[in-house]
Design an enzyme around this catalytic site. Structure first.
Site, PDB file in Angstrom:
ATOM      1  N   LYS A  83       0.444  -9.433  -9.634  1.00  0.00           N
ATOM      2  CA  LYS A  83      -0.691  -9.039  -8.784  1.00  0.00           C
ATOM      3  C   LYS A  83      -1.706  -8.277  -9.616  1.00  0.00           C
ATOM      4  CE  LYS A  83      -1.771  -6.286  -4.668  1.00  0.00           C
ATOM      5  NZ  LYS A  83      -2.297  -5.038  -5.214  1.00  0.00           N
ATOM      6  N   SER A 143       5.313  -1.424  -0.997  1.00  0.00           N
ATOM      7  CA  SER A 143       4.891  -0.813  -2.264  1.00  0.00           C
ATOM      8  C   SER A 143       6.045  -0.058  -2.910  1.00  0.00           C
ATOM      9  CB  SER A 143       3.751   0.168  -1.985  1.00  0.00           C
ATOM     10  OG  SER A 143       3.533   1.001  -3.105  1.00  0.00           O
ATOM     11  N   MET A 198       0.848  -1.196   0.000  1.00  0.00           N
ATOM     12  CA  MET A 198       0.000   0.000   0.000  1.00  0.00           C
ATOM     13  C   MET A 198       0.879   1.240   0.000  1.00  0.00           C
ATOM     14  SD  MET A 198      -3.077  -1.135   2.498  1.00  0.00           S
ATOM     15  CE  MET A 198      -1.970  -1.972   3.598  1.00  0.00           C
ATOM     16  N   ARG A 227      -6.536  -2.745   3.643  1.00  0.00           N
ATOM     17  CA  ARG A 227      -7.054  -1.662   4.486  1.00  0.00           C
ATOM     18  C   ARG A 227      -7.208  -2.022   5.956  1.00  0.00           C
ATOM     19  NH1 ARG A 227      -9.694  -1.232  -0.274  1.00  0.00           N
ATOM     20  NH2 ARG A 227      -9.640   0.719  -1.441  1.00  0.00           N
TER      21      ARG A 227
HETATM   22  C1  LIG Z   1      -4.327   3.130   0.162  1.00  0.00           C
HETATM   23  C2  LIG Z   1      -3.996   1.980  -0.725  1.00  0.00           C
HETATM   24  C3  LIG Z   1      -2.839   2.017  -1.496  1.00  0.00           C
HETATM   25  C4  LIG Z   1      -2.515   0.959  -2.321  1.00  0.00           C
HETATM   26  N1  LIG Z   1      -1.336   0.991  -3.003  1.00  0.00           N
HETATM   27  C5  LIG Z   1      -0.969  -0.085  -3.733  1.00  0.00           C
HETATM   28  C6  LIG Z   1       0.307  -0.120  -4.355  1.00  0.00           C
HETATM   29  O1  LIG Z   1       1.106   0.803  -4.226  1.00  0.00           O
HETATM   30  N2  LIG Z   1       0.601  -1.207  -5.091  1.00  0.00           N
HETATM   31  C7  LIG Z   1      -0.262  -2.269  -5.244  1.00  0.00           C
HETATM   32  O2  LIG Z   1       0.064  -3.231  -5.920  1.00  0.00           O
HETATM   33  N3  LIG Z   1      -1.463  -2.260  -4.642  1.00  0.00           N
HETATM   34  C8  LIG Z   1      -1.827  -1.210  -3.896  1.00  0.00           C
HETATM   35  N4  LIG Z   1      -3.039  -1.217  -3.251  1.00  0.00           N
HETATM   36  C9  LIG Z   1      -3.920  -2.405  -3.347  1.00  0.00           C
HETATM   37  C10 LIG Z   1      -3.600  -3.420  -2.222  1.00  0.00           C
HETATM   38  O3  LIG Z   1      -2.339  -4.004  -2.408  1.00  0.00           O
HETATM   39  C11 LIG Z   1      -4.632  -4.551  -2.155  1.00  0.00           C
HETATM   40  O4  LIG Z   1      -4.751  -5.150  -3.424  1.00  0.00           O
HETATM   41  C12 LIG Z   1      -6.006  -4.105  -1.667  1.00  0.00           C
HETATM   42  O5  LIG Z   1      -5.895  -3.055  -0.738  1.00  0.00           O
HETATM   43  C13 LIG Z   1      -6.741  -5.273  -1.037  1.00  0.00           C
HETATM   44  O6  LIG Z   1      -8.021  -4.899  -0.624  1.00  0.00           O
HETATM   45  P1  LIG Z   1      -8.383  -4.501   0.893  1.00  0.00           P
HETATM   46  O7  LIG Z   1      -7.821  -3.168   1.131  1.00  0.00           O
HETATM   47  O8  LIG Z   1      -9.868  -4.535   0.911  1.00  0.00           O
HETATM   48  O9  LIG Z   1      -7.769  -5.550   1.805  1.00  0.00           O
HETATM   49  C14 LIG Z   1      -3.384  -0.158  -2.412  1.00  0.00           C
HETATM   50  C15 LIG Z   1      -4.535  -0.206  -1.634  1.00  0.00           C
HETATM   51  C16 LIG Z   1      -4.846   0.844  -0.786  1.00  0.00           C
HETATM   52  C17 LIG Z   1      -6.072   0.761   0.063  1.00  0.00           C
END
Ligand SMILES: Cc1cc2nc3c(=O)[nH]c(=O)nc-3n(C[C@H](O)[C@H](O)[C@H](O)COP(=O)(O)O)c2cc1C
Length: 343
Positions: A213, A99, A71, A292
């Site tokens: 991913k 990330s 994230m 999250r």
């Molecule tokens: C604030 C935020 C930032 C994220 N940044 C990235 C990222 O930089 N790279 C990435 O592959 N996924 C990113 N994601 C997606 C997460 O890796 C993940 O797939 C997703 O949050 C899973 O769902 P959940 O938040 O309901 O658990 C991000 C998600 C959130 C909420």
């Protein structure tokens, strides 16, 4: 993490960035609802006095299936930032994924939390040298796998950020020491020309196992096998990219059936409870990523807050194994889940 206390804690703009999703946020909401559409189907009169939540991931036994999802920009959630979530992962034996939109460098995370089992998430940027340097830095500082995110050729249509104009202060790899950037400016750095040919090359160059991913289709999962990936994450990016896509769990079974164990399959999106993870394993996932929920823990209580969330998830999975009559997580199968009869 759309709770009022988090909005107060983070302010509207950062809260909108962390909690929000794309478009009308139908997928964002469905990610959580999709786990509730599955009912559990317990077996009774099984000796569950000894339980084992361990799974096998990238050829190694892990004590439980929880992986902290990559994230971005975590110092906007809490001053502990990535060191907080990495520390929480170390405290709970979870795999940590940093990330590439990090606000702490891969080397600084590795130095501050040397004992965390860590993977590095990669975006391919238009300036490919940035991505190459990130991979080198990660490999040299003990990141054991590369998670290439493939569902982000361009940024999703995120209305909360468009309204708030949220800006990012410390994106280490992308703007060292520069001014704060809007998410639109940061999204514009992504390379939308990336194809399977680049993945094959990345897999050859990486020198560490590569996971993809953001896969939702069985045919793409087959291509991931052909491209030499060690794993895939069935994911819609937490509902932040294309609204009204399938949830991870709804996309999971065809993917598991297509790859037939030739690579590891993780799933994410909407996982908030240990029994969600039990359902994922029962449907054939090898592990789950949690986003999250961990971030909300970080925002509320830094490293300790994030660790509390992970500890509870592990305990809830253990409870699920006992009450499902399946003491070994690796014995969960599709007989333990069924479409929920409730609306
Ligand atoms: C604030 C935020 C930032 C994220 N940044 C990235 C990222 O930089 N790279 C990435 O592959 N996924 C990113 N994601 C997606 C997460 O890796 C993940 O797939 C997703 O949050 C899973 O769902 P959940 O938040 O309901 O658990 C991000 C998600 C959130 C909420």
């Amino acid at each position: 993490m759309d709770d009022e206390d988090l909005r107060e804690l983070l302010g509207d703009a950062a809260h909108g960035y962390f909690a929000g999703g794309a478009g009308d946020e139908i997928t964002l909401r469905d990610n959580m609802a999709s786990w509730s559409r599955l009912a559990l189907h317990p077996r009774v009169l099984v000796d569950v006095s000894r339980r084992d939540s361990s799974v096998e991931l990238l050829g190694r036994r892990r004590p439980h299936p929880f992986v902290v999802a990559p994230m971005a920009y975590q110092r906007h959630a809490h001053a502990d930032g990535e060191l907080g979530t990495a520390g929480a992962a170390a405290d709970t034996d979870a795999v940590y994924v940093l990330s590439s939109q990090t606000t702490t460098s891969p080397a600084d995370v590795a130095a501050a939390v040397p004992d965390v089992d860590r993977w590095f998430q990669l975006y391919v940027f238009k300036d490919r040298q940035i991505s190459r340097d990130l991979v080198t830095a990660a490999r040299e500082t003990g990141y054991e796998a590369l998670v290439v995110t493939v569902d982000f050729p361009i940024g999703g249509w995120r209305e909360r950020d468009r309204r708030s104009g949220f800006t990012v202060e410390h994106p280490v790899a992308l703007n060292p020491g520069g001014r704060a950037l809007t998410t639109a400016e940061l999204f514009a750095l992504h390379d939308p020309t990336v194809t399977w040919d680049d993945i094959g090359q990345l897999a050859d160059e990486a020198g560490i196992p590569l996971l993809l991913k953001g896969i939702l289709r069985a045919d793409d999962a087959e291509r991931a096998v052909d491209a030499g990936a060690a794993g895939i994450v069935v994911s819609n990016h937490g509902g932040r990219q294309l609204d009204t896509t399938l949830s991870g769990v709804d996309a999971l079974v065809p993917v598991v059936d297509a790859v037939q164990g030739r690579l590891d399959v993780l799933v994410d999106g909407g996982i908030r409870r240990g029994w969600d993870a039990a359902k994922a394993l029962a449907l054939g996932a090898d592990a789950v990523m949690v986003g999250r929920a961990v971030l909300a823990g970080l925002a509320r209580g830094g490293r300790t807050g994030a660790a509390d969330v992970l500890t509870q998830l592990v305990a809830e999975l253990d409870t699920s194994l006992a009450l499902l009559g399946c003491p070994n997580a690796r014995d969960l199968d599709r007989s333990f889940v069924t479409p929920a009869p409730w609306p």
